[in-house]
Design a protein around this motif. Structure first.
Motif, PDB file in Angstrom:
ATOM      1  N   THR A 140       0.839  -1.212   0.000  1.00  0.00           N
ATOM      2  CA  THR A 140       0.000   0.000   0.000  1.00  0.00           C
ATOM      3  C   THR A 140       0.868   1.254   0.000  1.00  0.00           C
ATOM      4  O   THR A 140       2.089   1.195   0.232  1.00  0.00           O
ATOM      5  N   ALA A 141       0.207   2.391  -0.211  1.00  0.00           N
ATOM      6  CA  ALA A 141       0.905   3.676  -0.165  1.00  0.00           C
ATOM      7  C   ALA A 141       1.530   3.902   1.208  1.00  0.00           C
ATOM      8  O   ALA A 141       2.634   4.449   1.318  1.00  0.00           O
ATOM      9  N   GLN A 142       0.827   3.483   2.241  1.00  0.00           N
ATOM     10  CA  GLN A 142       1.344   3.678   3.603  1.00  0.00           C
ATOM     11  C   GLN A 142       2.669   2.942   3.817  1.00  0.00           C
ATOM     12  O   GLN A 142       3.523   3.403   4.573  1.00  0.00           O
ATOM     13  N   ASP A 143       2.833   1.810   3.121  1.00  0.00           N
ATOM     14  CA  ASP A 143       4.104   1.078   3.227  1.00  0.00           C
ATOM     15  C   ASP A 143       5.269   1.920   2.711  1.00  0.00           C
ATOM     16  O   ASP A 143       6.390   1.810   3.222  1.00  0.00           O
ATOM     17  N   ASP A 145       5.094   5.399   2.523  1.00  0.00           N
ATOM     18  CA  ASP A 145       5.138   6.638   3.309  1.00  0.00           C
ATOM     19  C   ASP A 145       6.076   6.520   4.505  1.00  0.00           C
ATOM     20  O   ASP A 145       6.661   7.514   4.939  1.00  0.00           O
ATOM     21  N   LYS A 146       6.248   5.315   5.015  1.00  0.00           N
ATOM     22  CA  LYS A 146       7.137   5.103   6.161  1.00  0.00           C
ATOM     23  C   LYS A 146       8.580   5.476   5.820  1.00  0.00           C
ATOM     24  O   LYS A 146       9.366   5.828   6.710  1.00  0.00           O
ATOM     25  N   SER A 149       7.914  10.293   2.400  1.00  0.00           N
ATOM     26  CA  SER A 149       6.562  10.859   2.391  1.00  0.00           C
ATOM     27  C   SER A 149       6.516  12.281   1.834  1.00  0.00           C
ATOM     28  O   SER A 149       5.442  12.784   1.501  1.00  0.00           O
ATOM     29  N   ASN A 166       3.201   6.324  -3.461  1.00  0.00           N
ATOM     30  CA  ASN A 166       2.986   6.791  -2.093  1.00  0.00           C
ATOM     31  C   ASN A 166       1.876   7.840  -2.059  1.00  0.00           C
ATOM     32  O   ASN A 166       1.336   8.241  -3.090  1.00  0.00           O
ATOM     33  N   SER A 167       1.546   8.300  -0.859  1.00  0.00           N
ATOM     34  CA  SER A 167       0.436   9.246  -0.688  1.00  0.00           C
ATOM     35  C   SER A 167       0.721  10.581  -1.366  1.00  0.00           C
ATOM     36  O   SER A 167      -0.188  11.236  -1.891  1.00  0.00           O
ATOM     37  N   LEU A 190      -8.590   0.090  -0.065  1.00  0.00           N
ATOM     38  CA  LEU A 190      -8.544  -0.356   1.313  1.00  0.00           C
ATOM     39  C   LEU A 190      -9.946  -0.720   1.780  1.00  0.00           C
ATOM     40  O   LEU A 190     -10.930  -0.510   1.063  1.00  0.00           O
ATOM     41  N   SER A 196      -5.667   2.305  -2.423  1.00  0.00           N
ATOM     42  CA  SER A 196      -4.600   1.724  -1.601  1.00  0.00           C
ATOM     43  C   SER A 196      -3.211   2.197  -2.002  1.00  0.00           C
ATOM     44  O   SER A 196      -2.264   2.081  -1.226  1.00  0.00           O
ATOM     45  N   GLY A 197      -3.092   2.696  -3.250  1.00  0.00           N
ATOM     46  CA  GLY A 197      -1.769   3.042  -3.782  1.00  0.00           C
ATOM     47  C   GLY A 197      -1.334   2.121  -4.902  1.00  0.00           C
ATOM     48  O   GLY A 197      -0.245   2.262  -5.455  1.00  0.00           O
TER      49      GLY A 197
END
Length: 547
Positions: A140-143, A145-146, A149, A166-167, A190, A196-197
């Protein structure tokens, strides 16, 4: 008077022979148009073309020629990759490479380091494959962003049929929860319905249209970087599978400047908005055969790894899902018709058995209404074909352009995705040949590594480099060494209307050849992919030499 005549005769003989180059002391092999593999130890070249092949006595016939000692190396015709993406390869060589990553965290660490080394602009990468990860699921995008970002990140899946962003990239592309999914694409979401990205096939442009366009300098650099890499691997000619207008202009400019670094047979991308204008400009074919543009690349479905390949039955690992048709049959027929009306061949991407059937139906309809059957039209990949449809390639004169290394890369994933009945006509090279159908072989770089000896090894063994599975995966489809070499040379040339120009070392053809460190026909099968190219020549001129 007689002495003067003899002197003139000797001078004429000297001048004539001075234009010859003779490469001797080689273990030479070449396919021939008669279907045999000819052996030789001496190659005679004049004006960039093959005069003859012969034995040690042949050298004596050219006493005043330029003589090159092949030092006992093995000589093969220059290898032809019948399906690659040249600019994509050149760009990949300087972008974030995610091939062989084994987890999201490994991707993240590579991304973090790349961002540090390249501190501005969009971060573009390629090569991830979630089927090689544990757990094997889409990220996902959140993966992302860590790890990064504050800058947009776009990472293309290894097959080119999905992007992971990413986001920040979604924000710059104005992607919101209510974004509409384009037909022929998929936006993974999601649990709450938010993107989700992951953007698959025709959903990719929602993001990619916001990536800054490449400059002319960047395109030229990408071409030169890709060519340097390909020449080092023994590839003298490549079929570039889908070029946009910018690349079309690049190739034409470089051809006019006589600075094409290797031979390119380019297919116009059917998805380029200026396709009609490029077609109206006509076929490009120049005398030195460094550039040919006479075909159109059409896209029928997605890829197996992203479950975008269009199947006749449900995916075994996703019930109710049968993949994506990027173009329905009426649109495919319109594109094929447009191509053949301008004298261009139609080369259509089809991976799933449903896509292959629809594409064959489309060709059949157009041939009846418009013609074009003799244009050596192709199906690019022909990866999973219903066994009832394989004979149709012969009757419709369609060439399957196939990539042997896909079978060994995909075999575990393919068995997860497909049922046994669907696999019967999968990666079926030998079955095609038994039906009297020529197979043009390639790699689909940068989806796979460009090394043609990886492809030859895969074609002959159907094993991975660890020599698994023992005996080869679905090994009745293995090719002989002769068949594999022909698919990467003479039959690939045939698929581009070039079998009288390149693809073998026969009289009158361009002297494109390679010298390699092991005897292709004698080395153990397990060592085929370890063959190293020592020299690469095009039209009788050296283009690469290993240090």
């Amino acid at each position: 008077m007689k002495r003067l005549f003899l002197l003139c005769l000797c001078l004429a003989s000297y001048v004539s022979h001075a234009h010859f180059t003779v490469v001797h002391n080689v273990k030479g092999y070449t396919p021939t148009r008669s279907g045999e593999i000819a052996q030789f130890s001496t190659l005679v070249i004049k004006d960039g073309k093959v005069v003859k092949t012969g034995n040690a006595d042949t050298l004596k016939q050219y006493p005043q020629s330029t003589v090159i000692d092949g030092q006992g190396l093995t000589m093969l015709p220059g290898l032809i990759d019948a399906h690659g993406h040249v600019i994509g390869l050149g760009e990949n060589l300087s972008r974030l490479d995610l091939r062989h990553t084994k987890s999201v965290s490994e991707v993240g660490q590579r991304l973090k380091q790349y961002a540090k080394n390249n501190p501005t602009g969009w971060i573009i990468g390629r090569g991830w494959d979630q089927t090689k990860w544990t757990p094997s699921q889409f990220p996902t995008a959140q993966d992302l962003d860590k790890y990064v970002s504050d800058r947009p990140v776009v990472l293309t899946r290894v097959d080119g049929h999905a992007i992971w962003v990413n986001s920040k990239a979604m924000a710059l592309a104005n992607i919101s929860n209510d974004v509409t999914t384009p037909e022929g694409g998929e936006i993974l979401r999601l649990a709450d319905g938010a993107p989700s990205g992951l953007f698959i096939d025709k959903a990719e442009p929602l993001i990619l249209n916001h990536v800054p366009e490449r400059t002319s300098t960047q395109l030229n650099n990408a071409l030169d970087k890709a060519a340097s890499h390909l020449l080092s691997l023994g590839i003298t000619s490549v079929h570039d599978a889908g070029i946009d207008e910018a690349t079309w202009r690049l190739y034409k400019n470089r051809s006019a400047q006589q600075s094409m670094p290797l031979r390119v047979y380019a297919m116009l991308s059917a998805s380029d908005p200026n396709l009609k204008n490029m077609l109206k400009s006509g076929i490009v074919k120049e005398q030195t055969d460094y550039l040919t543009i006479r075909s159109v690349k059409i896209y029928a479905d997605g890829a197996l790894g992203s479950r975008g390949a269009a199947l006749l039955k449900d995916y075994k690992d996703r019930p109710g899902h049968r993949g994506l048709m990027l173009e329905q049959q009426p649109a495919l027929e319109a594109l094929i018709r447009l191509s053949v009306k301008h004298g261009f061949s139609a080369h259509t991407h089809a991976i799933g058995d449903r896509a292959n059937r629809i594409v064959l139906d489309s060709y059949q309809t157009v041939f009846k209404e418009t013609g074009g059957k003799l244009l050596r039209n192709r199906v690019e990949h022909a990866q999973i074909v219903d066994t009832d449809d394989i004979p149709r390639f012969k009757s419709l004169k369609i060439i399957p352009s196939m990539q042997p290394v896909h079978a060994t890369s995909d075999m575990h994933m393919a068995q997860q995705r497909l049922r046994e009945s669907q696999l019967t006509g999968a990666y079926a090279w030998q079955t095609f040949l038994k039906h009297g159908i020529k197979v043009a072989a390639g790699s689909d770089f940068p989806v796979e590594l460009a090394n043609p000896f990886d492809g030859l090894y895969a074609a002959i063994t159907r094993m991975d480099k660890a020599q698994k599975p023992k005996g080869g995966w679905r090994n009745t489809e293995k090719l002989s060494r002769e068949q594999a070499l022909t698919a990467f040379t003479l039959d690939a040339a045939y698929a581009a209307f070039q079998e009288f120009k390149i693809g073998s070392l026969e009289h009158g053809k361009w002297a494109d050849f390679i010298l390699i460190d092991r005897d292709y026909f004698q080395v153990e099968e397990a060592q085929l992919h370890n063959i190293q190219v020592q020299q690469t020549w095009i039209a009788g001129k050296p283009k690469y030499k290993r240090n």
